[in-house]
Design a protein around this motif. Structure first.
Motif, PDB file in Angstrom:
ATOM      1  N   HIS A  18       0.324  -4.012   9.409  1.00  0.00           N
ATOM      2  CA  HIS A  18       0.770  -2.877   8.601  1.00  0.00           C
ATOM      3  C   HIS A  18       0.416  -2.956   7.127  1.00  0.00           C
ATOM      4  N   VAL A  19       0.167  -4.165   6.625  1.00  0.00           N
ATOM      5  CA  VAL A  19       0.016  -4.312   5.169  1.00  0.00           C
ATOM      6  C   VAL A  19      -1.339  -4.888   4.771  1.00  0.00           C
ATOM      7  N   LEU A  20      -1.979  -4.178   3.854  1.00  0.00           N
ATOM      8  CA  LEU A  20      -3.273  -4.606   3.331  1.00  0.00           C
ATOM      9  C   LEU A  20      -3.105  -5.072   1.883  1.00  0.00           C
ATOM     10  N   LYS A  21      -3.574  -6.286   1.600  1.00  0.00           N
ATOM     11  CA  LYS A  21      -3.472  -6.807   0.235  1.00  0.00           C
ATOM     12  C   LYS A  21      -4.775  -6.525  -0.506  1.00  0.00           C
ATOM     13  N   VAL A  22      -4.659  -5.827  -1.605  1.00  0.00           N
ATOM     14  CA  VAL A  22      -5.845  -5.529  -2.425  1.00  0.00           C
ATOM     15  C   VAL A  22      -5.549  -5.830  -3.896  1.00  0.00           C
ATOM     16  N   ASP A  23      -4.950  -6.983  -4.098  1.00  0.00           N
ATOM     17  CA  ASP A  23      -4.534  -7.407  -5.438  1.00  0.00           C
ATOM     18  C   ASP A  23      -5.693  -7.686  -6.386  1.00  0.00           C
ATOM     19  N   LEU A  26      -7.001  -3.567  -7.214  1.00  0.00           N
ATOM     20  CA  LEU A  26      -6.193  -2.336  -7.336  1.00  0.00           C
ATOM     21  C   LEU A  26      -4.732  -2.566  -7.719  1.00  0.00           C
ATOM     22  N   ASN A  27      -4.083  -3.537  -7.095  1.00  0.00           N
ATOM     23  CA  ASN A  27      -2.634  -3.663  -7.277  1.00  0.00           C
ATOM     24  C   ASN A  27      -2.179  -4.710  -8.283  1.00  0.00           C
ATOM     25  N   HIS A  28      -3.117  -5.509  -8.775  1.00  0.00           N
ATOM     26  CA  HIS A  28      -2.700  -6.507  -9.766  1.00  0.00           C
ATOM     27  C   HIS A  28      -3.825  -6.668 -10.793  1.00  0.00           C
ATOM     28  N   GLU A  58       4.147   5.145 -11.425  1.00  0.00           N
ATOM     29  CA  GLU A  58       3.846   3.787 -11.848  1.00  0.00           C
ATOM     30  C   GLU A  58       4.037   2.830 -10.662  1.00  0.00           C
ATOM     31  N   SER A  59       3.350   1.704 -10.626  1.00  0.00           N
ATOM     32  CA  SER A  59       2.381   1.291 -11.611  1.00  0.00           C
ATOM     33  C   SER A  59       0.931   1.438 -11.125  1.00  0.00           C
ATOM     34  N   SER A  60       0.703   1.233  -9.827  1.00  0.00           N
ATOM     35  CA  SER A  60      -0.693   1.160  -9.381  1.00  0.00           C
ATOM     36  C   SER A  60      -1.398   2.509  -9.272  1.00  0.00           C
ATOM     37  N   ARG A  80       8.199   7.670 -13.745  1.00  0.00           N
ATOM     38  CA  ARG A  80       8.786   6.350 -13.974  1.00  0.00           C
ATOM     39  C   ARG A  80       9.779   6.018 -12.865  1.00  0.00           C
ATOM     40  N   LYS A  81       9.833   4.730 -12.555  1.00  0.00           N
ATOM     41  CA  LYS A  81      10.795   4.286 -11.541  1.00  0.00           C
ATOM     42  C   LYS A  81      12.065   3.753 -12.188  1.00  0.00           C
ATOM     43  N   ARG A  82      11.954   3.453 -13.481  1.00  0.00           N
ATOM     44  CA  ARG A  82      13.144   2.972 -14.205  1.00  0.00           C
ATOM     45  C   ARG A  82      13.385   3.861 -15.413  1.00  0.00           C
ATOM     46  N   SER A  98      11.533   3.702  -0.038  1.00  0.00           N
ATOM     47  CA  SER A  98      10.430   2.911   0.498  1.00  0.00           C
ATOM     48  C   SER A  98      10.880   2.205   1.774  1.00  0.00           C
ATOM     49  N   PHE A  99      10.233   2.570   2.897  1.00  0.00           N
ATOM     50  CA  PHE A  99      10.551   1.899   4.162  1.00  0.00           C
ATOM     51  C   PHE A  99      10.038   0.466   4.122  1.00  0.00           C
ATOM     52  N   THR A 100       8.882   0.300   3.437  1.00  0.00           N
ATOM     53  CA  THR A 100       8.272  -1.030   3.351  1.00  0.00           C
ATOM     54  C   THR A 100       9.197  -1.999   2.630  1.00  0.00           C
ATOM     55  N   ASP A 125      -2.111   5.297  -5.281  1.00  0.00           N
ATOM     56  CA  ASP A 125      -2.997   4.245  -4.772  1.00  0.00           C
ATOM     57  C   ASP A 125      -2.957   4.158  -3.247  1.00  0.00           C
ATOM     58  N   PHE A 126      -1.739   4.126  -2.680  1.00  0.00           N
ATOM     59  CA  PHE A 126      -1.598   3.990  -1.223  1.00  0.00           C
ATOM     60  C   PHE A 126      -0.857   5.178  -0.643  1.00  0.00           C
ATOM     61  N   LEU A 127      -1.215   5.562   0.558  1.00  0.00           N
ATOM     62  CA  LEU A 127      -0.414   6.520   1.312  1.00  0.00           C
ATOM     63  C   LEU A 127      -0.024   5.842   2.617  1.00  0.00           C
ATOM     64  N   ASN A 129       3.953   5.860   4.381  1.00  0.00           N
ATOM     65  CA  ASN A 129       4.868   6.817   5.023  1.00  0.00           C
ATOM     66  C   ASN A 129       4.964   8.147   4.266  1.00  0.00           C
ATOM     67  N   GLY A 130       4.384   8.175   3.090  1.00  0.00           N
ATOM     68  CA  GLY A 130       4.321   9.426   2.337  1.00  0.00           C
ATOM     69  C   GLY A 130       5.517   9.690   1.443  1.00  0.00           C
ATOM     70  N   GLN A 131       6.417   8.715   1.347  1.00  0.00           N
ATOM     71  CA  GLN A 131       7.646   8.973   0.592  1.00  0.00           C
ATOM     72  C   GLN A 131       7.387   9.170  -0.904  1.00  0.00           C
ATOM     73  N   ALA A 132       6.470   8.372  -1.454  1.00  0.00           N
ATOM     74  CA  ALA A 132       6.160   8.512  -2.887  1.00  0.00           C
ATOM     75  C   ALA A 132       5.527   9.878  -3.152  1.00  0.00           C
ATOM     76  N   ALA A 133       4.573  10.269  -2.296  1.00  0.00           N
ATOM     77  CA  ALA A 133       3.915  11.564  -2.474  1.00  0.00           C
ATOM     78  C   ALA A 133       4.923  12.708  -2.334  1.00  0.00           C
ATOM     79  N   GLU A 155      -5.619   5.358   2.296  1.00  0.00           N
ATOM     80  CA  GLU A 155      -4.669   5.953   3.258  1.00  0.00           C
ATOM     81  C   GLU A 155      -4.585   5.056   4.481  1.00  0.00           C
ATOM     82  N   LYS A 156      -3.370   4.721   4.870  1.00  0.00           N
ATOM     83  CA  LYS A 156      -3.192   4.017   6.144  1.00  0.00           C
ATOM     84  C   LYS A 156      -2.877   5.098   7.179  1.00  0.00           C
ATOM     85  N   SER A 157      -3.936   5.535   7.834  1.00  0.00           N
ATOM     86  CA  SER A 157      -3.820   6.705   8.719  1.00  0.00           C
ATOM     87  C   SER A 157      -2.931   6.454   9.927  1.00  0.00           C
TER      88      SER A 157
HETATM   89  P1  G4P Z   1       5.077   5.541   1.000  1.00  0.00           P
HETATM   90  O1  G4P Z   1       5.385   5.903  -0.408  1.00  0.00           O
HETATM   91  O2  G4P Z   1       3.737   6.088   1.460  1.00  0.00           O
HETATM   92  O3  G4P Z   1       6.183   5.883   1.945  1.00  0.00           O
HETATM   93  O4  G4P Z   1       4.887   3.986   1.015  1.00  0.00           O
HETATM   94  P2  G4P Z   1       5.923   2.799   1.163  1.00  0.00           P
HETATM   95  O5  G4P Z   1       7.271   3.245   0.760  1.00  0.00           O
HETATM   96  O6  G4P Z   1       5.713   2.257   2.509  1.00  0.00           O
HETATM   97  O7  G4P Z   1       5.315   1.833   0.049  1.00  0.00           O
HETATM   98  C1  G4P Z   1       6.023   1.349  -1.048  1.00  0.00           C
HETATM   99  C2  G4P Z   1       5.110   0.620  -1.966  1.00  0.00           C
HETATM  100  O8  G4P Z   1       4.220  -0.226  -1.242  1.00  0.00           O
HETATM  101  C3  G4P Z   1       4.216   1.470  -2.818  1.00  0.00           C
HETATM  102  O9  G4P Z   1       3.877   0.769  -3.971  1.00  0.00           O
HETATM  103  C4  G4P Z   1       2.962   1.585  -1.953  1.00  0.00           C
HETATM  104  O10 G4P Z   1       1.842   1.943  -2.733  1.00  0.00           O
HETATM  105  C5  G4P Z   1       2.858   0.200  -1.456  1.00  0.00           C
HETATM  106  N1  G4P Z   1       2.168   0.021  -0.185  1.00  0.00           N
HETATM  107  C6  G4P Z   1       2.424   0.588   1.017  1.00  0.00           C
HETATM  108  N2  G4P Z   1       1.632   0.078   1.954  1.00  0.00           N
HETATM  109  C7  G4P Z   1       0.851  -0.843   1.338  1.00  0.00           C
HETATM  110  C8  G4P Z   1      -0.177  -1.723   1.790  1.00  0.00           C
HETATM  111  O11 G4P Z   1      -0.563  -1.775   2.966  1.00  0.00           O
HETATM  112  N3  G4P Z   1      -0.742  -2.521   0.842  1.00  0.00           N
HETATM  113  C9  G4P Z   1      -0.371  -2.505  -0.461  1.00  0.00           C
HETATM  114  N4  G4P Z   1      -1.015  -3.321  -1.298  1.00  0.00           N
HETATM  115  N5  G4P Z   1       0.600  -1.705  -0.917  1.00  0.00           N
HETATM  116  C10 G4P Z   1       1.189  -0.881  -0.023  1.00  0.00           C
HETATM  117  P3  G4P Z   1       4.869   0.453  -5.157  1.00  0.00           P
HETATM  118  O12 G4P Z   1       6.065  -0.283  -4.740  1.00  0.00           O
HETATM  119  O13 G4P Z   1       5.145   1.749  -5.815  1.00  0.00           O
HETATM  120  O14 G4P Z   1       4.005  -0.523  -6.028  1.00  0.00           O
HETATM  121  P4  G4P Z   1       3.189  -0.350  -7.369  1.00  0.00           P
HETATM  122  O15 G4P Z   1       2.597   1.035  -7.403  1.00  0.00           O
HETATM  123  O16 G4P Z   1       4.176  -0.550  -8.453  1.00  0.00           O
HETATM  124  O17 G4P Z   1       2.123  -1.375  -7.275  1.00  0.00           O
END
Ligand code: G4P
Length: 197
Positions: A18-23, A26-28, A58-60, A80-82, A98-100, A125-127, A129-133, A155-157
């Motif tokens: 389920h999780v791809l690291k791209v530090d 993109l993410n770090h 924010e942030s990525s 902003r998240k805070r 965030s389900f993750t 950066d990532f899609l 479950n779509g909650q952020a969008a 996108e994690k399709s």
């Molecule tokens: P959702 O918004 O699509 O529902 O995503 P979810 O809650 O599952 O993800 C929460 C955080 O984890 C988001 O970043 C999202 O970008 C990131 N994320 C989700 N899946 C992956 C993945 O496979 N790999 C990586 N690297 N990140 C993932 P965030 O907490 O907002 O972090 P940041 O933007 O501050 O870096």
């Protein structure tokens, strides 16, 4: 976007199914030249839409959003998240779960920077479950602005976000679409299509 897919293949690490690291880009650590190409690609895809503002979180989301803003010549607003010390009045807010991470954040932007005559491109950066969008859509709607579409870097399709947003009628442009993460290997959606042809 070939350049991005190649980079994911080379430097991405599938931590699980389920999780791809791209530090590393993109993410770090951020690769500015890759971000520049990503910005250009978003700008090309939404060139005819009359975008007046980009909204991200924010942030990525900030790096790809700023690069898209550079090419579309529009300002970029990040949710902003805070709570901010200097930003407290006229806030538009939404709740993002965030389900993750199993946590809920109240995200916010100022009503000063997104207004009803804006036509907004949402970028993240990532899609997954779509909650952020969905949270960003909620905030933009509260401002009265219209939404041109959603630009996603990865996108994690196989998770439901993309389908959910498309079902709601939004145009989703994802630069890399991942069909599966299998035994540490990244499989893109278009690879599957090619295999089927
Ligand atoms: P959702 O918004 O699509 O529902 O995503 P979810 O809650 O599952 O993800 C929460 C955080 O984890 C988001 O970043 C999202 O970008 C990131 N994320 C989700 N899946 C992956 C993945 O496979 N790999 C990586 N690297 N990140 C993932 P965030 O907490 O907002 O972090 P940041 O933007 O501050 O870096």
């Amino acid at each position: 976007m070939k350049l991005l897919e190649e980079r994911i293949k080379r430097d991405g690490q599938a931590l699980s199914k389920h999780v791809l690291k791209v530090d590393s880009f993109l993410n770090h650590q951020i690769d500015p030249e890759l971000m520049q190409e990503i910005g250009k690609e978003f700008a090309n895809r939404f060139a005819e839409e009359g975008i007046t503002k980009i909204v991200t979180i924010e942030s990525s989301g900030i790096a790809p959003a700023v690069m898209a803003g550079l090419y579309l010549h529009v300002p970029v607003v990040f949710a902003r998240k805070r709570k901010s010390l200097t930003l407290s009045e006229g806030l538009l807010t939404a709740s993002v779960h965030s389900f993750t991470k199993n946590e809920t954040n109240e995200i916010s932007i100022s009503n000063k920077y997104v207004q009803k005559d804006d036509h907004v491109l949402i970028i993240d950066d990532f899609l997954a479950n779509g909650q952020a969008a969905l949270g960003l859509i909620d905030i933009v709607k509260k401002s009265g602005a219209s939404i041109a579409g959603i630009g996603i870097v990865i996108e994690k399709s196989f998770q439901e976000g993309a389908a959910e947003l498309e079902k709601l009628g939004y145009r989703v442009e994802s630069l890399a679409r991942i069909a599966a993460l299998n035994d540490g290997e990244v499989i893109f959606k278009n690879e599957n299509v090619e295999e089927l042809v």
